[in-house]
Design an enzyme around this catalytic site. Structure first.
Site, PDB file in Angstrom:
ATOM      1  NE  ARG A  61      -8.121  14.419  -3.774  1.00 22.42           N
ATOM      2  CZ  ARG A  61      -7.886  13.804  -2.651  1.00 22.42           C
ATOM      3  NH1 ARG A  61      -8.713  13.198  -1.993  1.00 22.42           N
ATOM      4  NH2 ARG A  61      -6.671  13.434  -2.271  1.00 22.42           N
ATOM      5  CG  ASP A  89      -1.473   1.272   1.629  1.00 18.85           C
ATOM      6  OD1 ASP A  89      -1.977   1.801   0.850  1.00 18.85           O
ATOM      7  OD2 ASP A  89      -1.176   1.756   2.773  1.00 18.85           O
ATOM      8  CG  ASP A 110      -1.503   7.704   0.941  1.00 16.37           C
ATOM      9  OD1 ASP A 110      -0.985   8.898   1.052  1.00 16.37           O
ATOM     10  OD2 ASP A 110      -2.192   7.526  -0.108  1.00 16.37           O
ATOM     11  NE  ARG A 164      -9.090   9.847  -7.435  1.00 10.51           N
ATOM     12  CZ  ARG A 164      -8.755   9.785  -6.147  1.00 10.51           C
ATOM     13  NH1 ARG A 164      -8.389   8.379  -5.719  1.00 10.51           N
ATOM     14  NH2 ARG A 164      -8.491  10.563  -5.424  1.00 10.51           N
TER      15      ARG A 164
HETATM   16  O1  M1P Z   1      -4.176   6.046  -0.836  1.00 11.09           O
HETATM   17  C1  M1P Z   1      -5.177   6.381  -0.010  1.00 11.09           C
HETATM   18  C2  M1P Z   1      -6.009   7.389  -0.421  1.00 11.09           C
HETATM   19  O2  M1P Z   1      -5.176   8.445  -0.574  1.00 11.09           O
HETATM   20  C3  M1P Z   1      -5.926   9.965  -0.845  1.00 11.09           C
HETATM   21  O3  M1P Z   1      -6.835   9.812   0.438  1.00 11.09           O
HETATM   22  P1  M1P Z   1      -6.739  11.285   1.194  1.00 11.09           P
HETATM   23  O4  M1P Z   1      -6.664  12.504   0.114  1.00 11.09           O
HETATM   24  O5  M1P Z   1      -8.357  11.428   1.582  1.00 11.09           O
HETATM   25  O6  M1P Z   1      -5.768  11.494   2.143  1.00 11.09           O
HETATM   26  C4  M1P Z   1      -6.965   9.655  -1.900  1.00 11.09           C
HETATM   27  O7  M1P Z   1      -6.472   9.719  -3.210  1.00 11.09           O
HETATM   28  C5  M1P Z   1      -7.723   8.053  -1.665  1.00 11.09           C
HETATM   29  O8  M1P Z   1      -8.421   8.174  -3.015  1.00 11.09           O
HETATM   30  C6  M1P Z   1      -6.888   7.083  -1.586  1.00 11.09           C
HETATM   31  O9  M1P Z   1      -7.530   6.025  -1.310  1.00 11.09           O
END
Ligand code: M1P
Length: 264
Positions: free
Chosen positions: A145, A21, A23, A134
């Protein structure tokens, strides 16, 4: 509903894919990858029996921005859970579209509902771009965003107390999950992703399962309701590794490499 534990099978001799993953696992949320992580991935990918790849909910431009030069080390870059991906030759594949699945009428009904809900929300900041369609999913964000990093950080604190995302998600689940067979999952800090049931991170496994003897998935949201839960508990992977943060991911990668190379 019974909550499953992460898949935990013995590692077999042969070719292994380390699948990450992004983030919270390789990088802090929406931040760029740090040099110590690039070094760690470089080392992992230098072994002949190990490939590395990523799978995330974000779209390709966001993944590219976060992964920077480490993208060259990756065999696959699965974005939007695998609906859009780069293969080992860095060729782009777009497998299917959310809009093909829903059709414009249902999509519009869903979006209108979200925008009305957001209009009635009393939150400190509304920055704009509340909905981002998307290829394989639609991302919905009550703050929008367009928010700055400071506004994002403030929303995280506000949401911890007021559970804006969680309550919004519950409302959408009640109104749309069963009706249109949609999943609504919180993968990040300011938004959630909406996609057809089954188009979660497990989607990418169909392109991988025949290529590897072992698939080891690393993610920070492997708990029930998190967007790593389904893939982390899927029987097609060898093991799901729950990590706390990127530093912890590095420790887990090193342990797994040791384990792989201790197999006779
Ligand atoms: O990759 C995890 C998430 O990252 C972003 O989330 P956020 O902007 O809420 O922190 C988005 O791109 C989300 O689609 C994605 O799942």
């Amino acid at each position: 509903m019974e909550h499953k534990e992460p898949t935990n099978n013995p590692i077999k001799k042969g070719k292994t894919l380390l699948l990450f993953d992004i983030d919270g696992t390789l990088t802090a949320s929406r931040k760029t990858i740090k040099q110590n992580m690039i070094d760690c991935l470089q080392k992992a990918s230098s072994y002949e029996d190990i490939d590395i790849a990523t799978v995330g909910g974000s779209d390709l431009p966001k993944a590219q921005e976060q992964l920077q030069s480490s993208i060259d080390l990756l065999k696959f870059v699965f974005t939007e859970n695998g609906l859009v991906y780069l293969d080992d030759k860095k060729e782009l594949h777009k497998v299917d579209k959310l809009i093909n699945y829903l059709g414009y009428d249902k999509y519009k009904e869903f979006i209108n509902f979200c925008l009305k809900y957001i209009a009635d929300l009393d939150i400190p900041i509304k920055a704009g771009t509340f909905v981002e369609l998307r290829t394989g999913l639609v991302n919905v964000s009550p703050i929008g965003r367009n928010c700055s990093q400071e506004e994002r950080d403030a929303f995280v604190v506000f949401n911890k107390e007021h559970k804006v995302l969680e309550k919004f998600r519950e409302t959408l689940i009640k109104n749309f999950a069963e009706k249109y067979k949609l999943e609504i999952s919180i993968g990040g800090q300011i938004s959630f992703d909406v996609y057809p049931v089954g188009w979660d991170k497990r989607y990418c496994l169909q392109f991988l399962e025949k290529l590897y003897d072992n698939i080891i998935f690393f993610g920070d949201k492997g708990y029930f309701g998190g967007n790593d839960y389904e893939i982390m508990t899927d029987p097609r992977i060898t093991r799901g590794v729950r990590v706390q943060n990127p530093e912890n991911t590095i420790e887990c990668i090193n342990k797994i490499i040791e384990e792989i190379h201790s197999i006779k």
